[in-house]
Scaffold this motif. Structure first.
Motif, PDB file in Angstrom:
ATOM      1  N   GLY A 113       0.817  -1.218   0.000  1.00  0.00           N
ATOM      2  CA  GLY A 113       0.000   0.000   0.000  1.00  0.00           C
ATOM      3  C   GLY A 113       0.843   1.256   0.000  1.00  0.00           C
ATOM      4  O   GLY A 113       0.548   2.223  -0.710  1.00  0.00           O
ATOM      5  N   LEU A 114       1.911   1.245   0.775  1.00  0.00           N
ATOM      6  CA  LEU A 114       2.823   2.393   0.793  1.00  0.00           C
ATOM      7  C   LEU A 114       3.502   2.587  -0.560  1.00  0.00           C
ATOM      8  O   LEU A 114       3.636   3.723  -1.039  1.00  0.00           O
ATOM      9  N   ALA A 115       3.904   1.499  -1.190  1.00  0.00           N
ATOM     10  CA  ALA A 115       4.539   1.596  -2.509  1.00  0.00           C
ATOM     11  C   ALA A 115       3.577   2.150  -3.552  1.00  0.00           C
ATOM     12  O   ALA A 115       3.957   2.988  -4.385  1.00  0.00           O
ATOM     13  N   ILE A 116       2.336   1.714  -3.509  1.00  0.00           N
ATOM     14  CA  ILE A 116       1.334   2.229  -4.454  1.00  0.00           C
ATOM     15  C   ILE A 116       1.087   3.708  -4.212  1.00  0.00           C
ATOM     16  O   ILE A 116       0.993   4.502  -5.159  1.00  0.00           O
ATOM     17  N   MET A 117       0.992   4.105  -2.948  1.00  0.00           N
ATOM     18  CA  MET A 117       0.759   5.509  -2.629  1.00  0.00           C
ATOM     19  C   MET A 117       1.927   6.381  -3.094  1.00  0.00           C
ATOM     20  O   MET A 117       1.731   7.452  -3.671  1.00  0.00           O
ATOM     21  N   LEU A 118       3.153   5.924  -2.884  1.00  0.00           N
ATOM     22  CA  LEU A 118       4.316   6.685  -3.337  1.00  0.00           C
ATOM     23  C   LEU A 118       4.354   6.792  -4.859  1.00  0.00           C
ATOM     24  O   LEU A 118       4.707   7.846  -5.402  1.00  0.00           O
ATOM     25  N   ALA A 119       3.999   5.707  -5.547  1.00  0.00           N
ATOM     26  CA  ALA A 119       3.978   5.744  -7.011  1.00  0.00           C
ATOM     27  C   ALA A 119       2.926   6.731  -7.517  1.00  0.00           C
ATOM     28  O   ALA A 119       3.173   7.476  -8.481  1.00  0.00           O
TER      29      ALA A 119
END
Length: 105
Positions: A56-62
């Motif tokens: 979820g954090l990776a998707i949000m950063l992307a």
């Protein structure tokens, strides 16, 4: 729980200090923070919740990076069209304009 937050903050500070020595600072920060955060999340939440939290954090950063890059490109595009129109107006003003029509010439 408070101890884990303090450890995460200290790890973030150290990761930023280490990342400042690399060319691509964003990638270095993510790699430097990724391993300790994954270990702490695994210890606190378990494997499945830790994996979902990291994803979820990776998707949000992307998404944030995509939005900021898009806004930067839009600003650059507006800036170039404004420059072109200003240059066109300057050329038109510098050209001597006769009073007679082009058809009569």
């Amino acid at each position: 729980m408070t101890g884990a937050v303090i450890v995460l903050v200290l790890i973030a500070v150290v990761a930023l200090a280490v990342a400042s020595f690399f060319t691509n600072m964003l990638a270095a920060v993510l790699v430097s923070l990724g391993i300790p955060v994954a270990v702490l999340l695994h210890a606190l939440l378990g494997t499945l919740y830790a994996a979902f939290a990291i994803a979820g954090l990776a998707i949000m950063l992307a998404l944030i990076q995509t939005i900021t890059d898009t806004l930067r490109l839009v600003r650059e595009a507006k800036r170039t069209t404004r420059r072109k129109s200003q240059a066109h107006a300057r050329r038109r003003a510098a050209r001597p304009d006769s009073g007679r029509s082009r058809i009569a010439a």
